[in-house]
Scaffold this motif. Structure first.
Motif, PDB file in Angstrom:
ATOM      1  N   THR A 238       0.840  -1.201   0.000  1.00 18.54           N
ATOM      2  CA  THR A 238       0.000   0.000   0.000  1.00 18.54           C
ATOM      3  C   THR A 238       0.872   1.247   0.000  1.00 18.54           C
ATOM      4  OG1 THR A 238      -1.829  -1.111   1.139  1.00 18.54           O
ATOM      5  CG2 THR A 238      -1.742   1.290   1.281  1.00 18.54           C
ATOM      6  N   GLN A 242       1.754   3.927  -3.188  1.00 14.76           N
ATOM      7  CA  GLN A 242       1.546   5.366  -3.023  1.00 14.76           C
ATOM      8  C   GLN A 242       2.812   6.136  -3.392  1.00 14.76           C
ATOM      9  OE1 GLN A 242       0.290   5.496   1.070  1.00 14.76           O
ATOM     10  NE2 GLN A 242      -1.878   5.207   0.560  1.00 14.76           N
ATOM     11  N   LYS A 499      -9.749   6.789  -8.701  1.00 15.28           N
ATOM     12  CA  LYS A 499      -9.665   7.971  -7.839  1.00 15.28           C
ATOM     13  C   LYS A 499     -11.030   8.654  -7.737  1.00 15.28           C
ATOM     14  CE  LYS A 499      -6.022  10.410  -8.386  1.00 15.28           C
ATOM     15  NZ  LYS A 499      -5.005  11.333  -8.962  1.00 15.28           N
ATOM     16  N   LYS A 504      -8.613   9.225  -3.742  1.00 14.40           N
ATOM     17  CA  LYS A 504      -7.199   9.291  -4.109  1.00 14.40           C
ATOM     18  C   LYS A 504      -6.350   8.281  -3.353  1.00 14.40           C
ATOM     19  CE  LYS A 504      -3.390  12.589  -4.778  1.00 14.40           C
ATOM     20  NZ  LYS A 504      -2.351  11.726  -4.241  1.00 14.40           N
ATOM     21  N   SER A 505      -6.617   8.076  -2.059  1.00 16.06           N
ATOM     22  CA  SER A 505      -5.782   7.160  -1.283  1.00 16.06           C
ATOM     23  C   SER A 505      -5.903   5.736  -1.822  1.00 16.06           C
ATOM     24  CB  SER A 505      -6.162   7.203   0.202  1.00 16.06           C
ATOM     25  OG  SER A 505      -7.523   6.814   0.363  1.00 16.06           O
ATOM     26  N   THR A 506      -7.117   5.354  -2.179  1.00 17.36           N
ATOM     27  CA  THR A 506      -7.314   4.015  -2.753  1.00 17.36           C
ATOM     28  C   THR A 506      -6.641   3.909  -4.116  1.00 17.36           C
ATOM     29  OG1 THR A 506      -9.422   3.748  -1.607  1.00 17.36           O
ATOM     30  CG2 THR A 506      -9.017   2.319  -3.504  1.00 17.36           C
ATOM     31  N   ASP A 508      -4.054   5.612  -5.257  1.00 20.63           N
ATOM     32  CA  ASP A 508      -2.597   5.571  -5.107  1.00 20.63           C
ATOM     33  C   ASP A 508      -2.135   4.213  -4.591  1.00 20.63           C
ATOM     34  OD1 ASP A 508      -2.063   9.043  -4.047  1.00 20.63           O
ATOM     35  OD2 ASP A 508      -2.480   8.140  -6.000  1.00 20.63           O
TER      36      ASP A 508
END
Length: 569
Positions: A238, A242, A499, A504-506, A508
């Motif tokens: 993860t 990122q 996204k 966005k976190s998912t 990336d």
């Protein structure tokens, strides 16, 4: 070239000859030469000391041994022209492959020499009667750590181990070599070596692109080595993904046109690429090993692209049009769904329909002969998807109403205005006129509006401009279905959609995940299975005006709209 008979003392071997092992195993040739003489001339070329043997090294060594037993007649030789380096290598290799097999290292050096002189893999394979894959296998040896190659030639490691090591990174090769030379540790070989290379269980802390302080798990230290490993691969990937996504954004911000992120474990064959500057369109290729090691290969294009660039500059071929963001099948899918929605909305705007009819009667169009749009789907899947479109159901109901007004009969889905392929199905003109005479103006306008909608050309600029002018909301008529996702293939586009739907976190965290995984994330977000998923999401491809996800261009709907939009206020 010319045939000459040259004294044996004026001949010597050459460094260009590719055989390094087995060249002096000549017992079989000595007996043949004593009995029959030299059947095939040696291939030589002049140098400052006489002539060097380019092809026929074993025959030369056999003659040298026979000369120790008695006098040797001048040797028949074909003399090559000066400067034929590539041909010399090819001739030597072709002869030696056909006779005594060379070891893999000799073949690698020969193929590598030809490749450096510009000979393509395909041409090397064709020249020597082997497959492209065999050539690539030999060239892969060029990436091996030199001590490993040396050990193989000494028969200290076997061929299976050598070939498995071509899949390893340079760092992995050096680590394996240290294990191999160690007196108290074991270096994996054969199938065990592949498990060691691709197992992915041992991820060293040094392979992290991110700040290790952000890692929430623990690390495991080897008491006998100065190394530590992550204990949670999921958490590592993860954060690593990122970091890769951030690096990609930095490259793009610095002016690089494209950053290609390879799938985890996908091998990057350097010989298939050539250096190209940022100005010349060079890309960044991101190679990700299963143990988390990330390598950024900067300033590369494929060899095919660089060769074509040279031909374009030389005027030999026309420049390629850049590959479109979406496939032809996807453009067909989008065009049909957008066309269906726009013409259905047009049913409620008779004034606009009338004006379209008048304009097309005066100027004509691709369909105004007049013919109904065939709604041709490229695949059965697209046809089935269109059949379930909400707008199509509304349009079919309106078709049945118009057929009733005109006293026409037809099969379900059969257009009122004949298609080009509907031979012999043209309605009776006089009967239609007679029926229209009986209808009031409102009914005639209804029929006219339907006919204009049925003859509206799909995948056209008119669909795009009308969709924008009418404020068509595709969500009322269409929802993303499996066919849409099957046709969605561009990796950069998928990253952006993840996204939009999942955040966005998912996005990336899954920037290097496969397209299949990313599509599932999107579908889970739309269905509500993923928390905080945007269930009312619609792709930019279904907005009016259409919007793209990359700068690649090549989307017909957007290009046609730009050409026509300036005519509409």
């Amino acid at each position: 070239m010319e045939l000459q008979h040259i004294e044996l003392k004026n001949l010597k071997t050459t460094k260009l000859n590719v055989r390094k092992i087995g060249a002096k195993n000549t017992a079989d040739l000595e007996a043949s030469i004593q009995s029959l003489g030299i059947i095939q001339p040696l291939l030589v070329r002049a140098n400052c000391e006489g002539f060097e043997v380019v092809a026929g090294q074993r025959r030369f060594h056999a003659l040298s041994k026979l000369a120790q037993q008695g006098e040797i007649e001048p040797v028949p030789c074909i003399v090559m022209q000066e400067g034929d380096d590539a041909k010399a290598i090819e001739a030597s290799l072709a002869e030696n492959i056909a006779r005594l097999p060379m070891d893999e290292i000799d073949q690698y050096k020969a193929f590598s020499a030809l490749a450096k002189q510009g000979t393509s893999i395909e041409d090397i394979a064709l020249q020597f009667g082997i497959t492209d894959r065999q050539v690539k296998q030999r060239l892969a040896l060029g990436n091996l750590y030199a001590p490993i190659l040396s050990a193989y030639r000494k028969a200290e490691i076997n061929a299976g181990t050598l070939r498995a090591l071509t899949l390893a990174t340079t760092k992995q090769q050096k680590l394996w070599w240290d294990l191999f030379k160690s007196e108290d540790q074991h270096a994996p070989q054969g199938h065990s070596l592949k498990s060691w290379l691709f197992g992915g269980a041992n991820i060293p802390l040094e392979n992290a692109l991110f700040d290790v302080a952000n890692y929430k798990g623990a690390s495991v230290s080897d008491l006998f080595e100065d190394a530590s490993y992550f204990d949670d691969a999921t958490n590592f990937w993860t954060l690593q993904n990122q970091a890769i996504a951030a690096a990609k954004e930095t490259y793009l911000a610095n002016g690089w046109q494209e950053v290609i992120i390879l799938d985890i474990g996908e091998y990057w064959n350097e010989w298939e690429y050539a250096k190209a500057t940022k100005k010349d369109g060079g890309r960044i290729y991101v190679q990700i090993a299963t143990n988390g090691e990330v390598t950024f290969h900067e300033s590369y294009l494929t060899r095919e692209e660089t060769e074509r660039q040279k031909k374009v500059q030389a005027g030999e071929v026309m420049a390629d049009i850049q590959k479109a963001e979406i496939t032809k099948a996807m453009q067909n899918y989008l065009g049909l769904h957008r066309h269906s929605a726009v013409r259905t909305e047009l049913l409620s705007h008779q004034g606009i329909a009338l004006r379209l009819a008048v304009a097309q009667m005066i100027a004509g169009s691709s369909l105004w002969t007049v013919q109904a749009d065939p709604q041709k789907a490229n695949t059965d899947a697209i046809a089935e998807s269109l059949a379930t479109n909400k707008a199509e159901s509304v349009f079919q109901a309106e078709r049945e109403r118009v057929q009733s007004l005109l006293d026409l009969s037809g099969e379900e889905g059969e257009p009122i205005v004949p298609r080009k392929t509907d031979w012999g199905k043209t309605p009776d003109l006089y009967a239609i006129v007679a029926k229209l005479m009986e209808l009031d103006d409102a009914s005639v306008n209804l029929v006219l509006t339907f006919v204009v909608a049925e003859t509206l050309p799909s995948n056209s600029a008119l669909v795009e401009v009308l969709g924008e002018k009418l404020g068509v909301d595709m969500a009322k008529h269409w929802q993303p279905d499996q066919t849409f996702f099957d046709l969605l293939r561009d990796k950069e586009t998928l990253n952006t959609i993840v996204k939009q739907v999942a955040g966005k976190s998912t996005a990336d965290a899954h920037v290097a995940s496969t397209a299949k995984v990313q599509k599932q994330i999107i579908q889970d977000g739309l269905s509500g299975k993923r928390k905080n998923g945007k269930q009312d999401w619609q792709p930019g491809y279904m907005s009016f005006p259409m919007t793209a996800y990359t700068k690649k261009g090549g989307i017909e709907a957007m290009d046609s709209r730009k050409a026509l939009k300036k005519l509409f206020k």
